[in-house]
Design a protein around this motif. Structure first.
Motif, short mmCIF file in Angstrom:
data_model
loop_
_atom_site.label_atom_id
_atom_site.label_comp_id
_atom_site.label_asym_id
_atom_site.label_seq_id
_atom_site.Cartn_x
_atom_site.Cartn_y
_atom_site.Cartn_z
N VAL A 168 0.53 -1.37 0.01
CA VAL A 168 -0.11 0.13 -0.09
C VAL A 168 0.92 1.27 0.10
N GLN A 169 1.92 1.22 0.93
CA GLN A 169 2.76 2.44 0.95
C GLN A 169 3.45 2.57 -0.38
N GLU A 170 3.91 1.48 -1.13
CA GLU A 170 4.59 1.72 -2.63
C GLU A 170 3.53 2.32 -3.44
N LEU A 171 2.32 1.90 -3.49
CA LEU A 171 1.32 2.43 -4.32
C LEU A 171 0.90 4.05 -3.94
N LEU A 172 0.96 4.34 -2.61
CA LEU A 172 0.84 5.58 -2.51
C LEU A 172 1.92 6.56 -2.82
N ILE A 173 3.11 5.99 -2.62
CA ILE A 173 4.39 6.76 -3.23
C ILE A 173 4.33 6.87 -4.58
N ALA A 174 4.00 5.93 -5.42
CA ALA A 174 3.69 5.83 -6.76
C ALA A 174 2.81 6.89 -7.21
N GLN A 197 1.70 12.65 -9.58
CA GLN A 197 1.08 13.85 -9.49
C GLN A 197 2.12 14.69 -9.22
N GLU A 198 3.24 14.58 -9.26
CA GLU A 198 4.41 15.45 -8.90
C GLU A 198 4.33 16.31 -7.59
N ASN A 199 3.81 15.20 -6.89
CA ASN A 199 3.67 15.87 -5.27
C ASN A 199 4.71 15.48 -4.45
N TYR A 200 6.09 15.94 -4.72
CA TYR A 200 7.27 15.36 -4.24
C TYR A 200 7.46 15.34 -2.71
N ALA A 240 5.64 12.52 -1.14
CA ALA A 240 6.39 11.49 -1.72
C ALA A 240 7.53 11.16 -0.90
N ARG A 241 8.16 12.13 -0.57
CA ARG A 241 9.39 12.10 0.42
C ARG A 241 8.91 11.73 1.80
N TYR A 242 7.74 12.24 2.24
CA TYR A 242 7.41 11.94 3.57
C TYR A 242 7.14 10.57 3.63
N TRP A 243 6.42 9.79 2.57
CA TRP A 243 6.31 8.64 2.83
C TRP A 243 7.59 7.56 2.55
#
Length: 194
Positions: free
Chosen positions: A7-13, A18-21, A24-27
């Motif tokens: 699930v975390q991998e899917l969230l980061i992807a 969405q270019e919400n870096y 993504a860095r937080y996760w």
């Protein structure tokens, strides 16, 4: 829940797409704290999205086996290692003959890389007339790869002439010479113009 690595991998992807870096860095940091291994392609996408060339280089060198050829090609392009990226592009073109969309993308990448890695000479001449005044502009532009960057030089000559002897022109000949050099440098681009 969010504790599941898949699930975390899917969230980061999703955040990377969405270019919400920042999120993504937080996760990614959450996964690191939980001692879970983050896929190399996600760390590479984040580094490229943030234009962190040092991190891109490090991931490419240390985790080459964990990256797809697409990821490697894009990373090499970002690092301006165009000859290596071009070789991978040809390999990808041969491996992905069935997908028209992929082929179109790869052909565009190939054309861009060929332009960046080849030596080129272009030129032209333009003749204009305004009443009794003639304008002749000739130009030549040279480009070549140089020290992991690209070097351009341009010479332009302008000739002003009049068919009427009573017209005095401020200058008859003008010559402009320009040079430009660009290459990736740390987290940005080094550029010099003369």
């Amino acid at each position: 829940g969010y504790d599941d690595p898949a699930v975390q991998e899917l969230l980061i992807a999703a955040y990377l797409s969405q270019e919400n870096y920042a999120v993504a860095r937080y996760w990614l940091l959450q996964e690191h704290i939980a001692r879970q291994e983050t896929p190399a392609w996600q760390r590479l996408a984040l580094a490229m999205g943030e234009n962190d060339r040092v991190a891109v280089e490090r991931i490419l060198e240390n985790e080459d086996d964990n990256l797809s050829n697409f990821n490697k090609m894009e990373a090499l392009r970002r690092l301006n290692r165009n000859e290596e990226a071009l070789a991978l592009t040809y390999s990808l073109l041969a491996a992905h003959k069935e997908s028209a969309a992929t082929q179109t993308y790869l052909f565009n990448v190939r054309d861009d890389l060929i332009e960046k890695t080849s030596r080129q000479v272009t030129g032209g001449i333009e003749y204009k007339t305004l009443g009794n005044i003639n304008f002749v502009e000739s130009r030549a532009r040279f480009s070549l790869p140089y020290l992991r960057g690209a070097l351009w030089a341009e010479v332009k000559h302008n000739l002003l002439d009049s068919t009427e002897p009573g017209i005095t022109l401020p200058a008859r000949n003008e010559v402009d010479i320009t040079a430009e050099y660009k290459r990736p440098w740390r987290e940005g681009i080094f550029q010099a113009n003369v």
